[in-house]
Design a protein around this motif. Structure first.
Motif, PDB file in Angstrom:
ATOM      1  N   HIS A 107      40.735  42.787  33.014  1.00  0.00           N
ATOM      2  CA  HIS A 107      42.049  42.430  33.524  1.00  0.00           C
ATOM      3  C   HIS A 107      41.964  41.727  34.883  1.00  0.00           C
ATOM      4  CE1 HIS A 107      46.510  43.448  33.691  1.00  0.00           C
ATOM      5  NE2 HIS A 107      46.243  42.690  34.730  1.00  0.00           N
ATOM      6  N   HIS A 111      42.918  37.756  36.199  1.00  0.00           N
ATOM      7  CA  HIS A 111      43.650  37.279  37.376  1.00  0.00           C
ATOM      8  C   HIS A 111      42.874  36.152  38.056  1.00  0.00           C
ATOM      9  CE1 HIS A 111      46.858  40.438  38.362  1.00  0.00           C
ATOM     10  NE2 HIS A 111      46.366  40.796  37.186  1.00  0.00           N
ATOM     11  N   CYS A 205      52.052  42.490  38.948  1.00  0.00           N
ATOM     12  CA  CYS A 205      51.390  43.047  37.760  1.00  0.00           C
ATOM     13  C   CYS A 205      51.374  44.565  37.843  1.00  0.00           C
ATOM     14  CB  CYS A 205      49.965  42.512  37.657  1.00  0.00           C
ATOM     15  SG  CYS A 205      49.106  43.063  36.180  1.00  0.00           S
ATOM     16  N   GLY A 207      49.224  46.448  35.971  1.00  0.00           N
ATOM     17  CA  GLY A 207      47.973  46.917  35.355  1.00  0.00           C
ATOM     18  C   GLY A 207      47.017  47.576  36.320  1.00  0.00           C
ATOM     19  N   HIS A 209      43.423  47.400  38.306  1.00  0.00           N
ATOM     20  CA  HIS A 209      42.517  46.350  38.788  1.00  0.00           C
ATOM     21  C   HIS A 209      41.413  46.927  39.648  1.00  0.00           C
ATOM     22  CE1 HIS A 209      46.615  44.840  38.244  1.00  0.00           C
ATOM     23  NE2 HIS A 209      46.043  43.760  37.747  1.00  0.00           N
TER      24      HIS A 209
HETATM   25 ZN   LIG Z   1      47.016  42.572  36.455  1.00  0.00          ZN
END
Ligand SMILES: [Zn+2]
Length: 408
Positions: A107, A111, A205, A207, A209
């Motif tokens: 992920h 980016h 985002c 998510g 990281h």
């Molecule tokens: Zn992300």
């Protein structure tokens, strides 16, 4: 609403929480007051792991977002174990760290890669997909060259090597508007979570990281293909990149061994072999033609005329359907009044019926009749027909019977 611990710390692999809800519909699931488990969202797939209450342990097999803002943990467990989990039970969650680290690498790699395509070519990423073996981004661009792919890959890996800080920031939507984000999410939420790769990429985002780009390790771009609204670029990051390169090398080494060549010479060797195959195929066709012509002439020479025509009946023990078809065509062209009733027993039992142009029979109809009798499939035109049969047993007797009808 579940308190999402991963929002603040992607490296939190275990945590304490309290059960809020246990359900069996549509399948067994738990909701906790807080969780470090990541639910599938924004292209990133869910975490797996365990949730334990004392000695009782559930295996979390999938995690998803619910409409009310809670995180749902789907699990597998024996009935005796699951009864230990009730609203209010204190539990300990443990995330599969290897899987989480892999997801963070993929992920975060995405980016960096998406930002590289923007920086270099102003190509925005319109979607991100993560599968178990590879990831992909869709770029909004009408064209994508090999040089652009290699340059974006190089820049992404430079950013990784520089080990830049990756920070999490929370801002209001108004503040975000002034920061020049790569991508502003369409949601109405007022607080936005930003992922800030120092001096390189700023995007909203939710998510998980890495905290430094060096933890991504590497990004390897693979297949690219044209999709409806642009170009899809497949990539792998981190350990996946190494595992993929390892697999490529193993495959290539196997292929190289077949050619007794160096791996970098495999394409050249393969091309050479294909050329040889093409040339041999041509030679083979040529010799089949010559062989069929010679055999046809011999068959016609040894066959006496009956009722003003030559009835050639023959079963070959080797020769495929194509060859007996070729032979039948030669027989019926070399003579203006021939009928060929041919069969082959191997590799695949088959029959071919043919007559010289202008002869009175119907080979297609005769083939249909014969196939019905022998349990095969076939057909054809008035002058040429072919069929395949399940067994060559008694084929000679059958051909003789057909010949007898034609000679009558
Ligand atoms: Zn992300």
């Amino acid at each position: 609403m579940t308190d999402r611990l991963y929002y603040h710390d992607s490296f939190l692999y275990d945590f304490d929480a309290e059960v809020r809800e246990v359900t069996d519909s549509p399948r067994p699931a738990l909701v906790l007051d807080r969780t470090a488990f990541y639910p599938t969202s924004g292209g990133q797939i869910f975490d797996t792991g365990t949730i334990a209450a004392g000695d009782a342990k559930l295996r979390v097999t999938e995690v998803a977002d619910a409409d009310d803002g809670s995180v749902v943990h789907y699990f597998e467990a024996e009935d005796s174990t699951r009864h230990s989990f009730k609203p209010g039970t204190r539990v300990h969650g443990q995330i599969d760290a290897t899987r989480r680290r892999d997801h963070m690498q993929q992920h975060s790699g995405q980016h960096v890669l998406s930002a590289a395509f923007i920086r270099l070519y102003d190509m925005p990423t319109v979607s991100f997909h993560m599968a178990d073996d590879y990831c992909s981004i869709d770029l909004d661009t009408p064209a994508l060259t090999k040089e652009q792919i290699e340059s974006a890959e190089r820049l992404a890996n430079e950013i990784i090597l520089e080990n830049r800080a990756v920070d999490i920031r929370f801002v209001t939507r108004d503040q975000a508007g002034k920061l020049g984000l790569r991508k502003l999410p369409p949601t109405e939420r007022d607080e936005l979570r930003l992922i800030d790769i120092h001096d390189f990429d700023l995007t909203a985002c939710g998510g998980t990281h890495v905290s430094q780009t060096g933890q991504i390790a590497s990004v390897l771009l693979r297949k690219v293909e044209k999709v409806r609204q642009g170009w899809r670029v497949e990539f792998v990051a981190g350990q996946r990149a190494v595992a993929t390169a390892r697999r490529d090398f193993t495959t290539l080494t196997e292929a190289a061994a077949l050619f007794s060549a160096h791996i970098y010479d495999v394409p050249q060797q393969a091309r050479k072999s294909l050329d040889e195959i093409r040339s041999l195929r041509k030679q083979r066709e040529q010799s089949q033609e010559e062989l069929a012509a010679a055999q046809a002439a011999a068959l016609l020479a040894e066959t006496a005329e009956t009722n003003g025509r030559k009835l050639v009946v023959r079963t070959l023990s080797d020769g495929d359907l194509n060859f007996i078809k070729l032979l039948a065509q030669k027989v019926t062209r070399l003579s203006t009044h021939a009928v060929a009733i041919l069969a082959t027993t191997s590799p695949q039992p088959s029959v071919v019926f043919a007559q010289s142009a202008g002869q009175p029979f119907d080979m297609g109809a005769l083939m249909k009749e014969t196939m019905a009798k022998l349990g095969g499939r076939g057909g054809g035109s008035k002058d040429l027909a072919q069929g395949g049969i399940p067994s060559a047993d008694g084929i000679d007797a059958n051909l003789s019977a057909i010949a007898a009808t034609l000679a009558a």
